[in-house]
Enzyme design. Structure first.
Site, mmCIF file in Angstrom:
data_model
loop_
_atom_site.group_PDB
_atom_site.id
_atom_site.type_symbol
_atom_site.label_atom_id
_atom_site.label_comp_id
_atom_site.label_asym_id
_atom_site.label_seq_id
_atom_site.Cartn_x
_atom_site.Cartn_y
_atom_site.Cartn_z
ATOM 1 N N LYS A 89 15.275 -11.189 -0.376
ATOM 2 C CA LYS A 89 15.403 -11.280 1.167
ATOM 3 C C LYS A 89 14.969 -12.337 1.748
ATOM 4 O O LYS A 89 13.815 -13.137 1.387
ATOM 5 C CB LYS A 89 14.617 -9.846 1.650
ATOM 6 C CG LYS A 89 14.981 -9.685 3.131
ATOM 7 C CD LYS A 89 14.103 -8.467 3.331
ATOM 8 C CE LYS A 89 14.296 -7.772 4.842
ATOM 9 N NZ LYS A 89 13.494 -6.661 5.084
ATOM 10 N N SER A 101 16.704 -3.149 7.166
ATOM 11 C CA SER A 101 16.805 -4.758 7.192
ATOM 12 C C SER A 101 17.310 -5.361 6.095
ATOM 13 O O SER A 101 17.380 -6.317 6.312
ATOM 14 C CB SER A 101 15.709 -5.248 8.256
ATOM 15 O OG SER A 101 14.383 -5.207 7.207
ATOM 16 N N SER A 133 13.534 0.143 5.898
ATOM 17 C CA SER A 133 14.410 -1.059 5.405
ATOM 18 C C SER A 133 14.610 -1.153 4.073
ATOM 19 O O SER A 133 15.430 -2.020 3.744
ATOM 20 C CB SER A 133 13.697 -2.406 5.917
ATOM 21 O OG SER A 133 13.544 -2.447 7.450
#
Lengths: 68, 468
Positions: free
Chosen positions: B81, B159, B183
């Site tokens: 990420k 996310s 997330s």
């Protein structure tokens, strides 16, 4: 004495307006007001939980000492 | 080389690498090619770290050829990420106003994986500020809404959007993400892959964007729960640069565990769930019972404002974490239109609200542990809905949806949870089940998830257009 949620929301909004009001149009401020009212509603939910004086917070400060 | 190979679980892929049937350079080149072709299709990638990846892959290949094999992750490509710092590349936090920022060090998890010989191939897309601005629409990322490989109109979740879709699409065998509240489990569920939210403090967050210091966790995505165990062992451990890290490292127990496991189905956890999510969860629990893997009984938690605590803690801490960002006027540069204002509402949380939330949080954590101590895991849907459409506001897509007790409680109490796919629901989109355990019980919940994957094949399904 219970806190009036609407007034609480308005006070919180005034606080936001003082700090950030210059950044937004009146329409955008209405949206921020709505968010402030949601924050007030969330706070009201928290106040409904009965807590005693000995119910401490989840995180406790720990003194720091670096390497000698 | 057939592109199917990147769907292979890390454990099997490692064996191919160790026995020199496949080289790290071949695997990495394939991953880089898919990142550049499929990645944009899913809005999954921010930066392909091509030079760094090829250099690391050549090094791994040379070491393996000289019989200097470091272990299962040696030579395996992965993505992280774009919340994690990596030298030589920007770290955008998914956020337009800071998208070119760089850090001259690697995040702790990137360091650990490099030590294990894994190959960083990409910085993956994410929701701006990891959702810390209070997003209400899948479009809240400067790379566009993350897309689930199962449906071009389905959101990949957030996310850790790109981490979910890149693993799901067979672009990379595993990825790293973070969870503050949902997330990891949300994208894993929406993409139909396995995701692990470790116990708070298991994995160092050094070099990752702080959003909510007392809630942020780092965890892996893969196709199998077994791979998640391998990855957690590589990632976990004390780090003096992150005060929250646990002193004892995690040691993955590969055994089956003590069956039958005792599971508690959280009462009300499916009340507002999609029909497909609900039906697949019921079927999964029946399969576990019929196979003698688990017994299931309903469990009820006290009625408390779990979501209000999580919301207040999130808002108060993000207000402080992003104060420099908002003071610099960056709020106006956020991609999601509504977040440009919502980010300011965080400053309406009072100190007394936050401290009350932290006090209630402690009571909730104690209550949760008392309940969880009676079970090997509490189960529920990994997410109550399938992926919403990418062009709809959540309030429209989730109209009438109810509470998220298991998600809020799991995060405020810092509890581990693993999710794996259970099939497909509305619009052909994946559904999932989560097993949440007591703090530091990752081995137990992974054993349950592994046992479930041992009697099902949902993790072997591949989205259309992802294979040769």
């Amino acid at each position: 004495m219970p806190i009036d949620r609407q007034k609480d929301g308005e006070l919180r909004f005034e606080m936001l307006k003082l700090r950030f009001g210059h950044l937004f149009t009146p329409e955008q401020l209405d949206e921020i007001k709505e968010s402030a009212e949601q924050v007030a509603a969330t706070a009201e939910q928290l106040r409904k939980v009965k807590l005693g004086n000995d119910d401490g917070p989840g995180d406790i400060f720990q003194p720091y000492r670096g390497a000698d | 080389m057939n592109s199917d190979i990147l769907f292979t679980p890390v454990r099997q892929l490692a064996e191919l690498v160790r026995t020199k049937q496949v080289s790290s350079v071949e695997l990495t080149e394939l991953a880089l090619s898919r990142l550049e072709t499929l990645g944009p299709k899913y809005n999954a990638v921010v930066t392909v770290t091509r030079d760094r990846a090829l250099q690391a892959a050549r090094k791994a290949q040379s070491e393996i050829q000289k019989s200097n094999y470091k272990g299962i992750l040696h030579g395996i490509p992965y993505g992280a990420k774009d919340i994690f710092a990596a030298t030589g590349y920007p770290t955008s936090w998914g956020t337009a106003p800071v998208k070119n920022q760089t850090f001259d060090y690697d995040a702790a998890v990137i360091e650990r994986l490099e030590q294990a010989g894994a190959v960083l191939t990409a910085k993956l897309a994410m929701v701006e500020l990891a959702g810390g601005a209070g997003y209400r629409h899948p479009e809240a990322s400067f790379t566009g809404p993350g897309i689930s490989p199962w449906n071009p109109m389905g959101w990949s979740g957030g996310s850790s959007s790109g981490s979910g879709s890149a693993v799901c699409g067979g672009i990379i065998p595993f990825a790293l993400g973070t969870e503050t509240w949902g997330s990891i489990l949300c994208p894993a569920s929406y993409c139909g892959i396995a995701g692990l939210r470790p116990t708070f403090g298991r994995v160092s967050r050094y070099g990752a964007m702080p959003a909510v210091w007392s809630l942020d966790k780092v965890g892996p995505f893969a196709h199998t729960a077994d791979d998640l165990g391998i990855l957690l062992q590589a990632l976990s451990g004390h780090d003096p640069r992150d005060d929250s890290t646990h002193k004892e490292p995690f040691r993955y127990d590969e055994s089956k565990g003590k069956q039958p496991f005792k599971l508690g189905l959280l009462k009300g956890s499916t009340d507002s769930a999609d029909s497909g999510v609900k039906a697949n969860l019921a079927k999964a629990l029946k399969q576990l019972e019929e196979a003698g893997i688990a017994t299931v009984e309903e469990v009820e938690l006290p009625d408390m404002p779990y979501e209000a605590v999580a919301t207040t803690v999130m808002m108060a801490e993000t207000a402080s974490a992003f104060e420099d960002f908002t003071d610099a006027g960056h709020g106006a540069g956020l991609t999601a239109e509504s977040s440009r204002r919502r980010i300011y509402s965080r400053y309406a949380v009072l100190a007394s609200d936050y401290i009350r939330a932290m006090r209630v949080r402690r009571k909730m954590s104690q209550t949760a542990d008392e309940v969880l101590a009676r079970y090997d895991a509490v189960v529920g849907p990994s997410y109550p809905t399938v992926a919403p459409p990418i062009d709809k506001e959540f309030k429209t897509a989730f109209s009438g949806k109810g509470r998220d007790i298991i998600g809020a409680l799991g995060n405020i109490a810092g509890l581990p949870s693993v999710c794996v796919p259970t099939g497909f629901g509305d619009r052909g989109l994946p559904t999932g089940i989560q097993f949440m355990g007591r703090a530091y019980s990752e081995n137990r919940i992974l054993s349950i998830a592994k046992a479930y994957q041992g009697i099902t094949d949902w993790h072997l399904q591949r989205p259309p257009g992802t294979t040769d």
